[in-house]
Write an enzyme that holds these catalytic residues in place. Structure first.
Site, PDB file in Angstrom:
ATOM      1  N   GLN A 131      29.868 -37.728  91.355  1.00 35.42           N
ATOM      2  CA  GLN A 131      29.731 -37.632  90.070  1.00 35.42           C
ATOM      3  C   GLN A 131      29.758 -36.205  89.467  1.00 35.42           C
ATOM      4  OE1 GLN A 131      25.787 -39.732  90.600  1.00 35.42           O
ATOM      5  NE2 GLN A 131      25.135 -38.645  88.890  1.00 35.42           N
ATOM      6  N   CYS A 137      26.073 -41.909  87.095  1.00 36.44           N
ATOM      7  CA  CYS A 137      25.741 -42.764  88.243  1.00 36.44           C
ATOM      8  C   CYS A 137      26.273 -44.304  88.128  1.00 36.44           C
ATOM      9  CB  CYS A 137      24.428 -42.511  88.833  1.00 36.44           C
ATOM     10  SG  CYS A 137      23.211 -43.172  87.877  1.00 36.44           S
ATOM     11  N   HIS A 275      18.557 -44.474  88.855  1.00 43.81           N
ATOM     12  CA  HIS A 275      19.878 -43.945  89.587  1.00 43.81           C
ATOM     13  C   HIS A 275      20.410 -45.441  89.893  1.00 43.81           C
ATOM     14  CE1 HIS A 275      22.750 -41.604  91.541  1.00 43.81           C
ATOM     15  NE2 HIS A 275      22.130 -42.043  92.712  1.00 43.81           N
ATOM     16  N   ASN A 295      26.339 -44.420  97.687  1.00 43.76           N
ATOM     17  CA  ASN A 295      25.902 -43.325  96.736  1.00 43.76           C
ATOM     18  C   ASN A 295      27.046 -42.663  95.954  1.00 43.76           C
ATOM     19  OD1 ASN A 295      24.138 -42.036  94.790  1.00 43.76           O
ATOM     20  ND2 ASN A 295      22.999 -41.135  96.377  1.00 43.76           N
TER      21      ASN A 295
END
Length: 329
Positions: A131, A137, A275, A295
């Site tokens: 990102q 996110c 997140h 992630n």
């Protein structure tokens, strides 16, 4: 790189003196700068190096404690080494913990589900993305979840456009690089009638004007489903639906430099979420039960971009608190 005025003031106020550097780190510091192509002004380099050394000492202390059995995961220096944790949180954690739209409620299947699941093995998870310095996110979590649902529907794995979501879903409540919610993204896709691919609408890691072109849409959804706030329900959803969008508490320095093993942070909250990530599986190993999480901090971070988070530990870090997925026709 954005500078925090508060940090700069603290650095100046500590004594307007050149920091004392640990010479044992000198070679590593210069190697790290070269690897990550960091160029600083003279004054900035001094305190960036001071931050980097502080982080390095924290990593070494943690790994020493890991060797003595105190922790179940290791840490390592990475591309975020010259960022204070406050700065890291401000830039990288963009989940807005606010009132969510209400979707349908996931109906748990009655049959038993497998003891382990990894949707990467089924081919419905795209490579780990990055990102950058943008709090998007939520967009990566949402796109990853829809990528999986579209694959299961069509048999084609297409990388979807996070930038499309960053630029175009403000009317639904998202705030681009300043954060958002996955459910808002799913709602935008439904109301918009589609989402473009990464190829046609590439990621820029910054806010921009909406450039969506309907004729280039490659995915769509009909709404979204929220999962009850417990790990049993999340496990059944992951096993039967596919990768699931979740939010988590990623506010601790230990996650900034996570490397491998099962992440357990005693202070991790199940409610204070900041997140957005993607649960792509779960399992059990020598360290116990875990969630397998994709992630959006690049492949250098963690286990090639993934993290294992402790499962069935009182909803550790809140993965089951705000889980959802889009529905496709």
């Amino acid at each position: 790189m954005n500078l925090l005025l508060l940090l700069a003031a603290l650095c100046l106020g500590t004594a307007l003196a050149t920091p004392k550097f640990d010479q044992t780190f000198s070679t590593q510091w210069h190697q790290w700068k070269s690897t990550h192509r960091r160029l600083y002004g003279t004054n900035e380099e001094e305190w960036r190096r001071a931050v980097w050394e502080k982080n390095m000492k924290m990593i070494q202390l943690h790994n020493g404690e890991y060797s003595s059995g105190k922790h179940g995961f290791t840490m390592k220096m990475n591309a975020y080494g010259d960022m204070t944790h406050e700065e890291f949180r401000q830039v990288m954690n963009g989940y807005q913990h606010q009132k969510r739209r209400k979707g349908k409620i996931f109906q748990e299947p009655l049959f038993k589900v497998p003891k382990s699941v990894d949707w990467r093995e089924k081919g419905c998870v795209t490579p780990v993305k990055n990102q950058g310095q943008c709090g998007s996110c939520w967009a990566f979590s949402a796109s990853g979840c829809l990528e999986g649902q579209m694959f299961l529907k069509t048999g084609k794995l297409i990388s979807l456009s996070e930038q499309n979501l960053v630029d175009c879903s403000r009317d639904q409540g998202n705030q681009g690089c300043n954060g958002g919610l996955m459910d808002y993204a799913f709602q935008y896709i439904k109301e918009n009638g589609g989402l473009e691919s990464e190829d046609s609408y590439p990621y820029e890691a910054k806010d921009g004007s909406c450039k969506y072109k309907p004729e280039l849409a490659v995915a769509n959804d009909t709404g979204f489903v929220d999962i009850l706030q417990n790990e049993k329900a999340l496990m059944k959803a992951v096993a039967t639906v596919g990768p699931i969008s979740v939010a988590m508490d990623a506010s601790h320095p230990s996650i900034q430099f996570y490397s491998s093993g099962t992440y357990y942070e005693p202070n991790c909250s199940s409610q204070d979420l900041d997140h957005g990530v993607l649960v792509v599986g779960y399992g059990v190993d020598d360290d116990g039960e875990y969630w397998l999480v994709k992630n959006s901090w690049g492949q250098e971070w963690g286990m090639e971009g993934y993290i294992k988070i402790a499962r069935n530990k009182n909803n550790h870090c809140g993965l089951a608190t705000a889980a959802s997925y889009p529905t496709v026709a």
